[in-house]
Scaffold this motif. Structure first.
Motif, PDB file in Angstrom:
ATOM      1  N   SER A 200     -11.389  -4.104 -38.493  1.00 22.88           N
ATOM      2  CA  SER A 200     -12.101  -4.515 -39.638  1.00 22.88           C
ATOM      3  C   SER A 200     -11.508  -6.090 -40.073  1.00 22.88           C
ATOM      4  O   SER A 200     -12.583  -6.980 -40.208  1.00 22.88           O
ATOM      5  CB  SER A 200     -12.148  -3.821 -40.720  1.00 22.88           C
ATOM      6  N   TRP A 201     -10.268  -6.073 -40.008  1.00 22.32           N
ATOM      7  CA  TRP A 201      -9.803  -7.147 -40.630  1.00 22.32           C
ATOM      8  C   TRP A 201      -9.975  -8.301 -39.495  1.00 22.32           C
ATOM      9  O   TRP A 201     -10.333  -9.655 -39.998  1.00 22.32           O
ATOM     10  CB  TRP A 201      -8.125  -7.132 -40.493  1.00 22.32           C
ATOM     11  N   LEU A 202      -9.911  -8.125 -38.192  1.00 20.01           N
ATOM     12  CA  LEU A 202     -10.130  -9.420 -37.124  1.00 20.01           C
ATOM     13  C   LEU A 202     -11.578  -9.716 -37.377  1.00 20.01           C
ATOM     14  O   LEU A 202     -12.057 -10.973 -37.259  1.00 20.01           O
ATOM     15  CB  LEU A 202     -10.214  -8.787 -35.837  1.00 20.01           C
ATOM     16  N   PHE A 203     -12.789  -8.791 -37.537  1.00 23.75           N
ATOM     17  CA  PHE A 203     -14.019  -9.091 -37.586  1.00 23.75           C
ATOM     18  C   PHE A 203     -14.382  -9.799 -38.941  1.00 23.75           C
ATOM     19  O   PHE A 203     -15.220 -10.589 -38.976  1.00 23.75           O
ATOM     20  CB  PHE A 203     -15.030  -7.704 -37.549  1.00 23.75           C
ATOM     21  N   HIS A 204     -13.538  -9.641 -40.051  1.00 27.28           N
ATOM     22  CA  HIS A 204     -13.688 -10.074 -41.123  1.00 27.28           C
ATOM     23  C   HIS A 204     -13.518 -11.791 -41.234  1.00 27.28           C
ATOM     24  O   HIS A 204     -14.091 -12.554 -41.538  1.00 27.28           O
ATOM     25  CB  HIS A 204     -12.911  -9.495 -42.261  1.00 27.28           C
ATOM     26  N   HIS A 205     -12.336 -11.873 -40.523  1.00 26.26           N
ATOM     27  CA  HIS A 205     -11.857 -13.308 -40.257  1.00 26.26           C
ATOM     28  C   HIS A 205     -12.881 -14.016 -39.367  1.00 26.26           C
ATOM     29  O   HIS A 205     -13.106 -15.318 -39.696  1.00 26.26           O
ATOM     30  CB  HIS A 205     -10.441 -13.393 -39.734  1.00 26.26           C
ATOM     31  N   GLY A 206     -13.198 -13.341 -38.353  1.00 28.53           N
ATOM     32  CA  GLY A 206     -14.252 -13.854 -37.441  1.00 28.53           C
ATOM     33  C   GLY A 206     -15.690 -14.354 -38.337  1.00 28.53           C
ATOM     34  O   GLY A 206     -16.010 -15.357 -38.077  1.00 28.53           O
ATOM     35  N   ASN A 207     -16.159 -13.375 -39.102  1.00 26.90           N
ATOM     36  CA  ASN A 207     -17.419 -13.784 -39.689  1.00 26.90           C
ATOM     37  C   ASN A 207     -17.236 -14.775 -40.713  1.00 26.90           C
ATOM     38  O   ASN A 207     -18.214 -15.579 -40.947  1.00 26.90           O
ATOM     39  CB  ASN A 207     -17.701 -12.393 -40.296  1.00 26.90           C
ATOM     40  N   LYS A 208     -16.008 -14.560 -41.460  1.00 34.09           N
ATOM     41  CA  LYS A 208     -15.774 -15.601 -42.294  1.00 34.09           C
ATOM     42  C   LYS A 208     -15.643 -17.254 -42.045  1.00 34.09           C
ATOM     43  O   LYS A 208     -16.218 -17.907 -42.465  1.00 34.09           O
ATOM     44  CB  LYS A 208     -14.261 -15.478 -43.092  1.00 34.09           C
ATOM     45  N   LEU A 209     -15.024 -17.445 -40.874  1.00 32.80           N
ATOM     46  CA  LEU A 209     -14.981 -18.609 -40.176  1.00 32.80           C
ATOM     47  C   LEU A 209     -16.230 -19.051 -39.604  1.00 32.80           C
ATOM     48  O   LEU A 209     -16.834 -20.164 -39.974  1.00 32.80           O
ATOM     49  CB  LEU A 209     -13.830 -18.698 -39.161  1.00 32.80           C
ATOM     50  N   SER A 210     -17.040 -18.236 -38.992  1.00 31.88           N
ATOM     51  CA  SER A 210     -18.286 -18.620 -38.580  1.00 31.88           C
ATOM     52  C   SER A 210     -19.307 -19.009 -39.352  1.00 31.88           C
ATOM     53  O   SER A 210     -20.228 -19.618 -39.352  1.00 31.88           O
ATOM     54  CB  SER A 210     -18.969 -17.356 -37.557  1.00 31.88           C
ATOM     55  N   GLU A 211     -19.136 -18.463 -40.753  1.00 31.65           N
ATOM     56  CA  GLU A 211     -20.156 -18.925 -41.854  1.00 31.65           C
ATOM     57  C   GLU A 211     -19.702 -20.059 -42.508  1.00 31.65           C
ATOM     58  O   GLU A 211     -20.704 -20.986 -42.916  1.00 31.65           O
ATOM     59  CB  GLU A 211     -19.720 -17.623 -43.022  1.00 31.65           C
ATOM     60  N   ARG A 212     -18.296 -20.533 -42.321  1.00 34.57           N
ATOM     61  CA  ARG A 212     -18.155 -21.926 -42.823  1.00 34.57           C
ATOM     62  C   ARG A 212     -17.828 -23.087 -41.970  1.00 34.57           C
ATOM     63  O   ARG A 212     -17.627 -24.254 -42.337  1.00 34.57           O
ATOM     64  CB  ARG A 212     -17.237 -21.713 -43.964  1.00 34.57           C
ATOM     65  N   PHE A 213     -17.757 -22.733 -40.686  1.00 36.20           N
ATOM     66  CA  PHE A 213     -17.011 -23.794 -39.784  1.00 36.20           C
ATOM     67  C   PHE A 213     -17.975 -23.983 -38.632  1.00 36.20           C
ATOM     68  O   PHE A 213     -18.479 -22.955 -38.050  1.00 36.20           O
ATOM     69  CB  PHE A 213     -15.617 -23.244 -39.200  1.00 36.20           C
ATOM     70  N   GLU A 214     -18.033 -25.237 -38.426  1.00 32.30           N
ATOM     71  CA  GLU A 214     -19.325 -25.439 -37.279  1.00 32.30           C
ATOM     72  C   GLU A 214     -18.661 -25.566 -35.919  1.00 32.30           C
ATOM     73  O   GLU A 214     -17.449 -25.598 -35.670  1.00 32.30           O
ATOM     74  CB  GLU A 214     -19.966 -26.885 -37.438  1.00 32.30           C
ATOM     75  N   LEU A 215     -19.374 -25.088 -34.852  1.00 37.96           N
ATOM     76  CA  LEU A 215     -19.018 -24.897 -33.423  1.00 37.96           C
ATOM     77  C   LEU A 215     -18.299 -26.113 -33.024  1.00 37.96           C
ATOM     78  O   LEU A 215     -17.241 -26.238 -32.264  1.00 37.96           O
ATOM     79  CB  LEU A 215     -19.960 -24.379 -32.448  1.00 37.96           C
ATOM     80  N   LYS A 216     -19.125 -27.449 -33.241  1.00 40.18           N
ATOM     81  CA  LYS A 216     -18.547 -28.885 -32.671  1.00 40.18           C
ATOM     82  C   LYS A 216     -17.251 -28.870 -33.430  1.00 40.18           C
ATOM     83  O   LYS A 216     -16.318 -29.661 -32.915  1.00 40.18           O
ATOM     84  CB  LYS A 216     -19.559 -29.867 -33.033  1.00 40.18           C
ATOM     85  N   ALA A 217     -17.032 -28.619 -34.689  1.00 39.18           N
ATOM     86  CA  ALA A 217     -15.971 -28.934 -35.420  1.00 39.18           C
ATOM     87  C   ALA A 217     -14.790 -28.058 -34.800  1.00 39.18           C
ATOM     88  O   ALA A 217     -13.559 -28.596 -34.504  1.00 39.18           O
ATOM     89  CB  ALA A 217     -15.715 -28.772 -36.875  1.00 39.18           C
TER      90      ALA A 217
END
Length: 325
Positions: free
Chosen positions: A211-228
């Motif tokens: 749950s903690w890992l998925f939270h961090h994955g979701n959180k970053l994907s919401e605010r950080f671009e793939l190209k970045a």
């Protein structure tokens, strides 16, 4: 302070070390605390997924009455061009190495009329960038403070960056999945055991560690671009302050200011023994170099967790400047 406080320097033309030319590169930055030119200047370099808003992500270190006190210092923070915080992304980011980013930061400092930094500090890639800036301009920095980092990309680091690159290029949910892999390098088995201890959430029917890992994955994907993410991951694989056939010792010993290396005993990303070897080698040629080590079960992320230790290690550096006033 938010994005509305971003300032931008436009660099009309820049040719990378590899020979590729870029026109009108934006170098965005934020200034905290005292006005430029009125107080000692501290340049804070952001970490992998960070940005110039250091009062947000490093608020336990930078702020009012903090270690780097906005009442006493001018705090300057650039965004790595292409990190996306200012809306700018690079399509051809492999043209750049970390030396290029250091050169762009130096151009920014020159444009702002800054010829001396009281300190340049950063963790992870931010610390590696501090090393690069010190090597580029040996007289610029009075106190160079690389934390949880190295002056080079080790084979171990490169191997893990390659895994990150494969995830970013092949996953259907790349930022999310790459972040989950990265978290397992930023923390340690002991950190996970202390935090989760094999617990299970009956309601969601998922292990709390997942749950903690998925939270961090979701959180970053919401605010950080793939190209970045691809950019900064690539830049981490280009860390190396040596140049023109000169060795690390030859280059680093020319840095005039104090070098305060801070390692983390359990870091699985930038290994502490590499930092110890760097200190031992450099101290044979440079008297004003120090090595300190944060003791923590939390691994690489300890520089974002163990604030009491970090403040204790660095307190004398920043209070010394205050005592001179």
């Amino acid at each position: 302070m938010s994005k509305k406080d971003l300032h931008t320097i436009t660099i009309p033309s820049y040719t990378t070390i590899s020979g590729n030319k870029f026109d009108n590169l934006p170098l965005s930055y934020q200034v905290f605390g005292q006005t430029i030119g009125t107080s000692p200047i501290v340049l804070v370099n952001h970490a992998l997924t960070g940005n110039s808003n250091v009062l947000d992500w490093w608020k336990e270190v930078v702020g009012e009455n903090r270690l780097i006190d906005i009442n006493r210092f001018t705090i300057l923070a650039f965004n790595i061009p292409g990190n996306g915080y200012d809306g700018f992304l690079l399509n051809d980011f492999t043209s750049f190495v970390l030396k290029d980013i250091a050169k762009l930061f130096k151009i920014g400092l020159d444009k702002l009329g800054i010829t001396k930094l009281f300190a340049c500090i950063g963790g992870s890639i931010g610390g590696a960038l501090a090393w690069e800036l010190g090597a580029l301009s040996p007289n610029l920095i009075e106190n160079l403070i690389p934390i949880a980092t190295d002056w080079k990309t080790t084979d171990w680091l490169k191997a893990n960056l390659t895994v990150q690159e494969l995830i970013l290029n092949n996953s259907t949910n790349p930022v999310h999945d790459a972040r989950i892999h990265a978290m397992n390098l930023y923390r340690t088995p002991a950190s996970y055991k202390t935090k989760f201890n094999r617990t299970y959430n009956e309601e969601t029917e998922i292990a709390n560690v997942d749950s903690w890992l998925f939270h961090h994955g979701n959180k970053l994907s919401e605010r950080f671009e793939l190209k970045a993410y691809k950019l900064v991951n690539y830049l981490l694989g280009t860390v190396d302050i040596t140049r023109n056939g000169e060795t690390f010792l030859e280059i680093a010993s020319r840095i005039k200011g104090n070098i305060i290396i801070v390692g983390i005993d359990t870091d699985l990303f930038f290994l502490a023994n590499e930092n110890r070897e760097t200190y031992e080698e450099l101290s044979t040629r440079k008297p004003n170099v120090q090595y300190h080590e944060i003791q923590s079960i939390h691994g690489h992320d300890a520089f974002l967790i163990e604030y009491s230790q970090l403040n204790s290690i660095l307190k004398n550096i920043f209070t010394k400047e205050l005592q001179k006033k």
